[in-house]
Design a protein around this motif. Structure first.
Motif, PDB file in Angstrom:
ATOM      1  N   TYR A 123       0.827  -1.213   0.000  1.00  0.00           N
ATOM      2  CA  TYR A 123       0.000   0.000   0.000  1.00  0.00           C
ATOM      3  C   TYR A 123       0.857   1.257   0.000  1.00  0.00           C
ATOM      4  N   HIS A 124       0.837   1.947  -1.121  1.00  0.00           N
ATOM      5  CA  HIS A 124       1.527   3.235  -1.203  1.00  0.00           C
ATOM      6  C   HIS A 124       0.465   4.302  -1.506  1.00  0.00           C
ATOM      7  N   TRP A 125      -0.517   4.382  -0.610  1.00  0.00           N
ATOM      8  CA  TRP A 125      -1.460   5.509  -0.512  1.00  0.00           C
ATOM      9  C   TRP A 125      -2.675   5.502  -1.436  1.00  0.00           C
ATOM     10  N   VAL A 298      12.658   1.825   6.613  1.00  0.00           N
ATOM     11  CA  VAL A 298      12.841   3.239   6.947  1.00  0.00           C
ATOM     12  C   VAL A 298      12.977   4.071   5.683  1.00  0.00           C
ATOM     13  N   ASN A 299      12.161   5.093   5.593  1.00  0.00           N
ATOM     14  CA  ASN A 299      12.333   6.100   4.546  1.00  0.00           C
ATOM     15  C   ASN A 299      12.963   7.302   5.228  1.00  0.00           C
ATOM     16  N   TYR A 300      14.173   7.584   4.853  1.00  0.00           N
ATOM     17  CA  TYR A 300      14.875   8.699   5.505  1.00  0.00           C
ATOM     18  C   TYR A 300      15.217   9.780   4.488  1.00  0.00           C
ATOM     19  N   TYR A 301      14.804  10.967   4.775  1.00  0.00           N
ATOM     20  CA  TYR A 301      15.168  12.118   3.947  1.00  0.00           C
ATOM     21  C   TYR A 301      15.884  13.196   4.748  1.00  0.00           C
ATOM     22  N   GLN A 302      15.431  13.408   5.980  1.00  0.00           N
ATOM     23  CA  GLN A 302      15.980  14.552   6.724  1.00  0.00           C
ATOM     24  C   GLN A 302      15.700  14.436   8.212  1.00  0.00           C
ATOM     25  N   ASP A 351      13.657  23.071   0.683  1.00  0.00           N
ATOM     26  CA  ASP A 351      13.926  23.281   2.116  1.00  0.00           C
ATOM     27  C   ASP A 351      14.027  21.987   2.912  1.00  0.00           C
ATOM     28  N   TRP A 352      14.361  20.885   2.246  1.00  0.00           N
ATOM     29  CA  TRP A 352      14.583  19.654   2.997  1.00  0.00           C
ATOM     30  C   TRP A 352      16.040  19.679   3.470  1.00  0.00           C
ATOM     31  N   VAL A 353      16.214  19.385   4.743  1.00  0.00           N
ATOM     32  CA  VAL A 353      17.534  19.431   5.356  1.00  0.00           C
ATOM     33  C   VAL A 353      18.419  18.303   4.805  1.00  0.00           C
ATOM     34  N   THR A 423      17.342   3.570  -2.955  1.00  0.00           N
ATOM     35  CA  THR A 423      17.264   5.014  -3.177  1.00  0.00           C
ATOM     36  C   THR A 423      15.860   5.348  -3.672  1.00  0.00           C
ATOM     37  N   TRP A 424      15.459   6.570  -3.447  1.00  0.00           N
ATOM     38  CA  TRP A 424      14.265   7.115  -4.077  1.00  0.00           C
ATOM     39  C   TRP A 424      14.756   8.093  -5.099  1.00  0.00           C
ATOM     40  N   SER A 425      14.510   7.891  -6.350  1.00  0.00           N
ATOM     41  CA  SER A 425      13.683   6.881  -6.954  1.00  0.00           C
ATOM     42  C   SER A 425      14.455   6.266  -8.112  1.00  0.00           C
ATOM     43  N   LEU A 433       2.883  16.103  -4.667  1.00  0.00           N
ATOM     44  CA  LEU A 433       2.404  17.492  -4.593  1.00  0.00           C
ATOM     45  C   LEU A 433       3.325  18.477  -5.288  1.00  0.00           C
ATOM     46  N   ASN A 434       4.420  17.953  -5.860  1.00  0.00           N
ATOM     47  CA  ASN A 434       5.413  18.861  -6.447  1.00  0.00           C
ATOM     48  C   ASN A 434       5.580  18.702  -7.952  1.00  0.00           C
ATOM     49  N   GLY A 435       4.642  18.012  -8.581  1.00  0.00           N
ATOM     50  CA  GLY A 435       4.688  17.877 -10.031  1.00  0.00           C
ATOM     51  C   GLY A 435       5.861  17.048 -10.515  1.00  0.00           C
ATOM     52  N   GLN A 437       8.747  18.540 -11.754  1.00  0.00           N
ATOM     53  CA  GLN A 437      10.008  19.291 -11.761  1.00  0.00           C
ATOM     54  C   GLN A 437      10.944  18.900 -10.620  1.00  0.00           C
ATOM     55  N   LYS A 438      10.386  18.289  -9.573  1.00  0.00           N
ATOM     56  CA  LYS A 438      11.228  17.832  -8.462  1.00  0.00           C
ATOM     57  C   LYS A 438      11.625  16.395  -8.764  1.00  0.00           C
ATOM     58  N   ARG A 439      12.863  16.214  -9.215  1.00  0.00           N
ATOM     59  CA  ARG A 439      13.290  14.907  -9.731  1.00  0.00           C
ATOM     60  C   ARG A 439      14.183  14.179  -8.738  1.00  0.00           C
ATOM     61  N   TYR A 440      14.064  12.859  -8.728  1.00  0.00           N
ATOM     62  CA  TYR A 440      14.829  12.031  -7.785  1.00  0.00           C
ATOM     63  C   TYR A 440      15.609  10.907  -8.468  1.00  0.00           C
ATOM     64  N   GLY A 441      15.338  10.617  -9.734  1.00  0.00           N
ATOM     65  CA  GLY A 441      15.774   9.350 -10.325  1.00  0.00           C
ATOM     66  C   GLY A 441      17.242   9.263 -10.717  1.00  0.00           C
TER      67      GLY A 441
HETATM   68  C1  BGP Z   1       8.005   9.829   0.487  1.00  0.00           C
HETATM   69  C2  BGP Z   1       7.067   8.974  -0.325  1.00  0.00           C
HETATM   70  C3  BGP Z   1       7.433   8.842  -1.752  1.00  0.00           C
HETATM   71  C4  BGP Z   1       8.051  10.079  -2.371  1.00  0.00           C
HETATM   72  C5  BGP Z   1       9.068  10.741  -1.458  1.00  0.00           C
HETATM   73  C6  BGP Z   1       9.545  12.085  -1.936  1.00  0.00           C
HETATM   74  O1  BGP Z   1       7.292  10.439   1.493  1.00  0.00           O
HETATM   75  O2  BGP Z   1       6.965   7.668   0.215  1.00  0.00           O
HETATM   76  O3  BGP Z   1       6.297   8.378  -2.419  1.00  0.00           O
HETATM   77  O4  BGP Z   1       7.137  10.906  -2.926  1.00  0.00           O
HETATM   78  O5  BGP Z   1       8.568  10.888  -0.161  1.00  0.00           O
HETATM   79  O6  BGP Z   1       8.669  13.080  -1.569  1.00  0.00           O
HETATM   80  P1  BGP Z   1       8.237  14.276  -2.496  1.00  0.00           P
HETATM   81  O7  BGP Z   1       7.749  13.642  -3.737  1.00  0.00           O
HETATM   82  O8  BGP Z   1       7.181  14.976  -1.738  1.00  0.00           O
HETATM   83  O9  BGP Z   1       9.447  15.106  -2.679  1.00  0.00           O
END
Ligand code: BGP
Length: 477
Positions: A123-125, A298-302, A351-353, A423-425, A433-435, A437-441
């Motif tokens: 389940y991813h939302w 664990v999903n870790y960003y900041q 503004d993500w740390v 890694t994401w993604s 929510l960011n369209g 333009q916010k790229r992760y791949g």
């Molecule tokens: C996590 C979600 C992902 C992904 C990521 C990046 O919270 O599990 O689905 O979206 O964050 O977040 P964002 O797309 O808001 O930059």
């Protein structure tokens, strides 16, 4: 502590990368798929950046073979993806959709044929819209049975080939955004309803884990939690307490339930004091206690830095969804904590740390509180990328990932059991929510908010960097 000598990554370490169905698949109404709450939510004006949606996304549904070929060439060891519930049970919980089931069969087989371990998120939302309409989704206890039915169907179908399962992705995020901030479906702002929906999600999570165990399958299962460890802004005792409050309310409130089947005391008491406690049935604790996960995802960003917040202090803030640096309005919970600027760390344009050491701290805290192995199911950098003559020079992403992977190695050297690092993604994809333009791949997908264009794939510099890391099992970090 500082280590004189680092331990190697384990030989079977899962160097992976991740995605989620709604963010990559597209084909939103093809082959019998029903609508999910996200298919509906994105059509409400003003809810997403420039009105973007995942109707086409990056068309992974039709191009998964091309994407898996890129993974194989890179040597990727694991690919984490999610199953869209509304492809499997599109219209009701009694009838499955063979074409939807077949799609994930094909994807899993393609991965295995290329020696890539599938890590499957249940389940991813994206709860089916009909369950939201019928009984308000997570707000009803009925969801526990229905989620378990869905989970069982996919365990039975894919359990012979899938050995790693993620039950719920970031329950803390979809619940708080869905029921407190109203930035995710069902766009409610009501803390009482939030805590009730959250409790049902806890029980559903444990019930699915119990179901998996009862089927006697030889794999591992656990939830993925979005963990932002809390730091106090300074050594003032009231700020230290605020950081304790932050971690207990924003992290242990979920992870304790997963790992111990209990709500942490101070927050439970705070809920009662504010008449926010969910209704719990006695049998719930039995389910929760039995449903201990095999690993903590664990999903870790900041990290988050906090200070004391008086009873008449700041409330909910406004995140930066525009990519305009410095536009975040930090918030808090009156009487509990407030978020403040950490002057010691860099930030992204959203503004993500940027705090690699925070990942080591996160892993250490989970290890000492729960003693569970950890699978890092997401970590990455969302930034603007530029396609220049077919190339993307994302050195900033390489630096980010390199520092975080090193922090994982430090934690392994500390003695933490880490199963893998996703890694994401994998490809660029839709940010909720960011369209686009916010790229992760690692793989650039040529599309933007205005047009899907041809959705052509390009390997970024970080693609080649990760290839090397995998080849050398992290020895070149
Ligand atoms: C996590 C979600 C992902 C992904 C990521 C990046 O919270 O599990 O689905 O979206 O964050 O977040 P964002 O797309 O808001 O930059």
């Amino acid at each position: 502590m500082q280590h004189k000598k680092m331990k190697d990554f384990p030989e079977d370490f899962l160097w992976g990368s991740a995605s989620a169905a709604y963010q990559v698949e597209g084909a939103w109404d093809e082959d019998g798929k029903g609508a999910s709450v996200w298919d509906t939510f994105v059509r409400i004006p003003g809810k997403t950046f420039k009105g973007t949606n995942g109707d086409v996304a990056v068309d992974h549904y039709h191009r998964f073979k091309e994407d898996v070929a890129l993974m194989a060439e890179q040597g990727l060891k694991a690919y984490r993806f999610s199953i869209a519930w509304s492809r499997i049970f599109p219209h009701n919980m009694n009838e499955t959709n063979e074409k939807g089931l077949q799609f994930y069969d094909d994807l899993i087989d393609e991965l295995l044929a290329n020696q890539i371990e599938p890590v499957v998120t249940l389940y991813h939302w994206d709860i089916p819209q009909y369950l939201q309409d019928e009984y308000l989704g997570w707000e009803s206890r009925q969801i526990i049975e229905d989620f378990t039915t869905y989970a069982e169907a996919v365990f039975r179908r894919y359990g012979d080939r899938v050995k790693y399962w993620v039950s719920l992705n970031e329950q803390n995020i979809f619940i708080s955004h869905g029921y407190m901030m109203a930035t995710h479906p069902p766009a409610v702002k009501d803390p009482k309803r939030m805590y009730q929906a959250n409790h049902h999600a806890n029980v559903a999570n444990a019930a699915a884990i119990n179901k998996y165990r009862s089927l006697g399958m030889d794999g591992q299962i656990g939830p993925s939690f979005a963990y932002s460890p809390g730091y106090p802004i300074d050594a003032r005792p009231e700020n230290i307490l605020a950081a304790e409050n932050f971690d207990e309310m924003n992290a242990y409130f979920w992870m304790d339930v997963y790992a111990k089947g209990e709500y942490p005391t101070a927050i439970w008491n705070w809920l009662e004091e504010n008449d926010l406690q969910p209704e719990i049935r006695p049998e719930d604790f039995k389910i929760l206690k039995a449903g201990k996960p095999d690993f903590m995802g664990v999903n870790y960003y900041q990290t988050s830095t906090v200070a004391a917040n008086p009873l008449d202090g700041v409330g909910i803030g406004t995140p930066n969804y525009s990519g305009e640096k410095g536009s975040t309005k930090r918030g808090g919970i009156p009487g509990v904590f407030k978020e403040v600027l950490n002057p010691f760390v860099e930030k992204t344009n959203w503004d993500w740390v940027i705090d690699p050491l925070g990942l080591r701290i996160a892993l250490r805290r989970i290890n000492s509180r729960y003693g569970l192995p950890i699978l890092i199911t997401e970590n990455g950098l969302g930034e603007y990328d530029k396609l220049e003559e077919g190339q993307i020079h994302d050195q900033y992403r390489i630096d980010y990932l390199n520092d975080h992977a090193k922090a994982v190695q430090e934690a392994i050297t500390d003695g933490v059991k880490v199963l893998g690092y996703c890694t994401w993604s994998y490809t660029d994809l839709l940010s909720w929510l960011n369209g686009y333009q916010k790229r992760y791949g690692f793989v650039y997908v040529d599309r933007d908010e205005e047009s899907p264009k041809e959705l052509k794939r390009y390997k970024k510099a970080s693609y080649y960097w990760y290839k090397e890391v995998i080849e050398q099992n992290g020895k070149n970090l």
